[in-house]
Structures are given as C-alpha cells and as structure tokens.
Design an enzyme around this catalytic site. Structure first.
Site, PDB file in Angstrom:
ATOM      1  CD  GLU A 176      -2.333  -7.907   2.569  1.00 16.97           C
ATOM      2  OE1 GLU A 176      -2.098  -6.723   2.234  1.00 16.97           O
ATOM      3  OE2 GLU A 176      -2.943  -8.209   3.586  1.00 16.97           O
ATOM      4  CB  ALA A 181      -0.895  -0.018   1.232  1.00 15.90           C
ATOM      5  CD  GLU A 185       1.452  -5.693   5.477  1.00 16.75           C
ATOM      6  OE1 GLU A 185       2.334  -6.541   5.723  1.00 16.75           O
ATOM      7  OE2 GLU A 185       0.645  -5.810   4.542  1.00 16.75           O
TER       8      GLU A 185
HETATM    9  C1  HXC Z   1       4.933   4.575  -0.997  1.00 14.77           C
HETATM   10  C2  HXC Z   1       6.966   3.770  -1.615  1.00 14.77           C
HETATM   11  C3  HXC Z   1       6.631   2.475  -1.165  1.00 14.77           C
HETATM   12  C4  HXC Z   1       5.330   2.294  -0.611  1.00 14.77           C
HETATM   13  C5  HXC Z   1       8.634   2.422  -1.943  1.00 14.77           C
HETATM   14  N1  HXC Z   1       8.209   3.675  -2.080  1.00 14.77           N
HETATM   15  N2  HXC Z   1       7.686   1.665  -1.382  1.00 14.77           N
HETATM   16  N3  HXC Z   1       6.111   4.787  -1.537  1.00 14.77           N
HETATM   17  N4  HXC Z   1       4.529   3.370  -0.542  1.00 14.77           N
HETATM   18  N5  HXC Z   1       4.917   1.115  -0.180  1.00 14.77           N
HETATM   19  C6  HXC Z   1       8.930   4.825  -2.616  1.00 14.77           C
HETATM   20  C7  HXC Z   1      10.021   5.285  -1.653  1.00 14.77           C
HETATM   21  O1  HXC Z   1       9.488   6.101  -0.662  1.00 14.77           O
HETATM   22  C8  HXC Z   1      10.941   6.039  -2.593  1.00 14.77           C
HETATM   23  O2  HXC Z   1      10.378   7.307  -2.867  1.00 14.77           O
HETATM   24  C9  HXC Z   1      10.844   5.210  -3.868  1.00 14.77           C
HETATM   25  O3  HXC Z   1       9.644   4.468  -3.795  1.00 14.77           O
HETATM   26  C10 HXC Z   1      12.000   4.241  -3.972  1.00 14.77           C
HETATM   27  O4  HXC Z   1      12.042   3.477  -2.794  1.00 14.77           O
HETATM   28  P1  HXC Z   1      13.408   2.948  -2.167  1.00 14.77           P
HETATM   29  O5  HXC Z   1      13.105   2.407  -0.822  1.00 14.77           O
HETATM   30  O6  HXC Z   1      14.446   3.999  -2.287  1.00 14.77           O
HETATM   31  O7  HXC Z   1      13.736   1.767  -3.192  1.00 14.77           O
HETATM   32  P2  HXC Z   1      14.594   0.461  -2.969  1.00 14.77           P
HETATM   33  O8  HXC Z   1      15.841   0.755  -2.185  1.00 14.77           O
HETATM   34  O9  HXC Z   1      14.717  -0.145  -4.323  1.00 14.77           O
HETATM   35  O10 HXC Z   1      13.704  -0.488  -2.020  1.00 14.77           O
HETATM   36  C11 HXC Z   1      12.538  -1.063  -2.502  1.00 14.77           C
HETATM   37  C12 HXC Z   1      11.670  -1.634  -1.333  1.00 14.77           C
HETATM   38  C13 HXC Z   1      11.457  -0.538  -0.268  1.00 14.77           C
HETATM   39  C14 HXC Z   1      12.394  -2.816  -0.691  1.00 14.77           C
HETATM   40  C15 HXC Z   1      10.378  -2.117  -1.972  1.00 14.77           C
HETATM   41  O11 HXC Z   1      11.028   0.642  -0.948  1.00 14.77           O
HETATM   42  C16 HXC Z   1      10.440  -0.883   0.764  1.00 14.77           C
HETATM   43  O12 HXC Z   1      10.734  -1.599   1.709  1.00 14.77           O
HETATM   44  N6  HXC Z   1       9.209  -0.352   0.619  1.00 14.77           N
HETATM   45  C17 HXC Z   1       8.172  -0.479   1.624  1.00 14.77           C
HETATM   46  C18 HXC Z   1       7.599  -1.861   1.675  1.00 14.77           C
HETATM   47  C19 HXC Z   1       6.505  -1.957   2.706  1.00 14.77           C
HETATM   48  O13 HXC Z   1       6.706  -1.689   3.895  1.00 14.77           O
HETATM   49  N7  HXC Z   1       5.267  -2.391   2.256  1.00 14.77           N
HETATM   50  C20 HXC Z   1       4.131  -2.501   3.132  1.00 14.77           C
HETATM   51  C21 HXC Z   1       3.254  -1.291   2.998  1.00 14.77           C
HETATM   52  S1  HXC Z   1       1.856  -1.340   4.061  1.00 14.77           S
HETATM   53  P3  HXC Z   1      11.284   8.630  -2.940  1.00 14.77           P
HETATM   54  O14 HXC Z   1      10.289   9.747  -2.905  1.00 14.77           O
HETATM   55  O15 HXC Z   1      12.205   8.597  -1.766  1.00 14.77           O
HETATM   56  O16 HXC Z   1      11.995   8.485  -4.250  1.00 14.77           O
HETATM   57  C22 HXC Z   1       0.770  -2.322   3.250  1.00 14.77           C
HETATM   58  C23 HXC Z   1      -0.545  -2.504   3.938  1.00 14.77           C
HETATM   59  C24 HXC Z   1      -1.557  -3.198   3.091  1.00 14.77           C
HETATM   60  O17 HXC Z   1       0.983  -2.800   2.193  1.00 14.77           O
HETATM   61  C25 HXC Z   1      -2.927  -3.015   3.680  1.00 14.77           C
HETATM   62  C26 HXC Z   1      -4.010  -3.456   2.719  1.00 14.77           C
HETATM   63  C27 HXC Z   1      -5.384  -3.022   3.170  1.00 14.77           C
END
Ligand code: HXC
Length: 254
Positions: free
Chosen positions: A108, A62, A128
C-alpha cells in the site's frame, strides 16, 4: 534510525530501516516517514522523493506483533490508518523503489507513491486476508484502480503474491530494474522529474490524481483550472522562450 533520510541534490531519499522486522511499518516508523516526507514537501529545494527499503525487503506490512494486542477501541482512537492520508497529501512526486517484499501495508505504501520502480526480485501482495483482516491503507481502492477489479479481488481474497514482471504487465510498476540497479534507476527517474519546472510538476501530479477521484467531466474541469495556473507561472514563459531561442531553460520555481 528506522528511517534514514538522505539528500541527493534535489532528490530526497528515505530508506526504511528495520531489518530485524523486515521493515514492518510500526507506528514509530510511519510517523518518522511522514515527518521526513512532510519536511521535504515544505522545502522548495526538494523536487522529488524516493522511498526505498533494502535489497531484501521494501516492507513486510504493518507490524503484526504490535497489531495483535491492539484492542478495537485502541484501533479506533489511535488509528494506524491516519498515516496514509498524510502520505497522500504530499505534493512532491513520490517514487517507490521496491526490492524484495512489498506486502500488506508495504504494498500500500508503494501504491500511494506516484511511480514505482521495482527490482526484478520484487514481490507484491496483500496477504492481510491470511491474518483475518483486509487492507486498510488504500490497498483495495488503489489496487482496484491500478490493476482492475477482477485482479485486485484475486490479490485481496487469496493473499497471493505477484512478482515484478507480473506487476509490470499489470501496469502496477513503471519499470523493472536489474537486481543491483533498482535504487539507482529510481533515483535517476526522480532526478528527471526534479529537473522539470517544480510548480508545473506539482500541478501535474494533482491533475493526474484527480483522475482517480472524480468523474471525467469534473476531472477535465479541474485539469483546465490547473492548466490555467501553470500558464500564470514565470517558469512557463522561461520554458517557452528557451524552446524558441534554442537554449536550455532555467526554471526557478516561480
Ligand atoms: C512484524 C514481522 C513482520 C510484520 C516479518 N516480521 N514481517 N514482524 N510485522 N509484518 C518479523 C518476523 O516475525 C520475524 O521476527 C522476522 O521479522 C523475520 O521474519 P521471517 O518470517 O522469519 O522472515 P522471512 O522468512 O525472510 O519471510 C519474510 C516475509 C514474512 C515473507 C516478509 O516475514 C512475512 O510473510 N511477513 C508477514 C507479511 C504480512 O502478512 N504482511 C501484512 C501485515 S498486515 P522474529 O522475532 O521471529 O525474528 C498489514 C495491514 C496494513 O500490513 C493495514 C494498514 C492500515
């Protein structure tokens, strides 16, 4: 377009396309994905749907940036969670083609699909917990059913990722493809499904999904009714006749 929809014969291929956010599932992206899938679901010429990301990312979950400032009241009145039942209601078989990260809501989304083809580079996880929330798109329920309670618990409570081979060993993905072949393999699998009689395919999908939702007795009862429905189709007469006459069947979806 944040979702690129392309038809390849009887297969619809929807590609998530927000590279700047690692394909994070914003409400706009999820709305568009649901609309594309729902339109294909209504189109009898579309027999299977592939959902894919890019080589590097399926989806990073998300959109955390949009989520951070969402108030509790907003989350309740406009729940992001409403997209998941819409995807789960798609009757056409869904195949996730996962390369790179499938995290949080991305994992998911893959789990809501009926089959998963993973690139050898794929990584799955429910991170999460690291953000102070828990999965909300079926991640705890579908994951526990697919990999079992103990393993789901570890993934959900630690936020650790697993790679494609581990996911394969856990029965989480159907097959692991080489780096450059993951999308072609997913489309190939979709094409096989697309060649099968479409009414029986939909009934089969419904019947297998019932295994997750009912007791064995109720599931067997449900299967029996769906089986009887399949016996009422013209395609099954064609399929059986083609077998006996030693020719290829010509399925019409009737
Ligand atoms: C918003 C995101 C994002 C996300 C990455 N970005 N994931 N933006 N939401 N989920 C953005 C970063 O902020 C960054 O923006 C750009 O994408 C590049 O990200 P990096 O981290 O620099 O890239 P990288 O080093 O290649 O790492 C990739 C990654 C990491 C491993 C995927 O980004 C990451 O861990 N992302 C979060 C994963 C996460 O926690 N997902 C769960 C979300 S909660 P800028 O502006 O800095 O360039 C969820 C709840 C679901 O999913 C509920 C359903 C109802």
């Amino acid at each position: 377009m944040i979702v690129e929809a392309e038809r390849r014969g009887a297969v619809g291929v929807a590609r998530l396309n927000r590279p700047e956010a690692r394909n994070a599932l914003s409400s706009e992206l999820m709305e568009m994905l649901c609309e594309v899938a729902e339109a294909w679901d209504r189109d009898p010429d579309v027999r299977a749907i592939v959902i894919a990301g890019s080589d590097e990312y399926f989806a990073a979950g998300a959109d955390i940036k949009a989520m951070r400032d969402r108030t509790f009241q907003e989350a309740l009145s406009n729940p992001f969670t409403s997209f998941w039942p819409r995807m789960a209601a798609i009757k056409t078989p869904l195949i996730a083609a996962v390369s790179g990260y499938a995290l949080g809501g991305g994992c998911e989304l893959a789990l809501i699909c009926d089959m998963i083809v993973a690139s050898e580079t794929a990584e799955f996880g429910q991170p999460e917990i690291m953000l102070g929330i828990i999965p909300g798109g079926g991640g705890t329920q579908r994951l526990a059913r697919v990999v079992g309670k103990q393993r789901a618990m570890e993934l959900v409570l630690t936020g650790r990722r697993i790679d494609a081979q581990d996911a394969f060993r856990l029965g989480f993905v159907n097959r692991v493809a080489k780096k450059r072949e993951w999308l072609d393999e997913a489309i190939e699998l979709a094409e096989v499904v697309a060649r099968r009689p479409p009414l029986a395919v939909r009934l089969g999908k419904q019947a297998v999904l019932a295994a997750d939702e009912t007791t064995l007795a109720a599931g067997l009862d449900h299967e029996r009714r769906l089986y009887e429905l399949s016996m009422a189709t013209e395609d099954r007469v064609e399929g059986m006749s083609a077998f006996i006459e030693k020719r290829k069947p010509d399925f019409r979806g009737r």
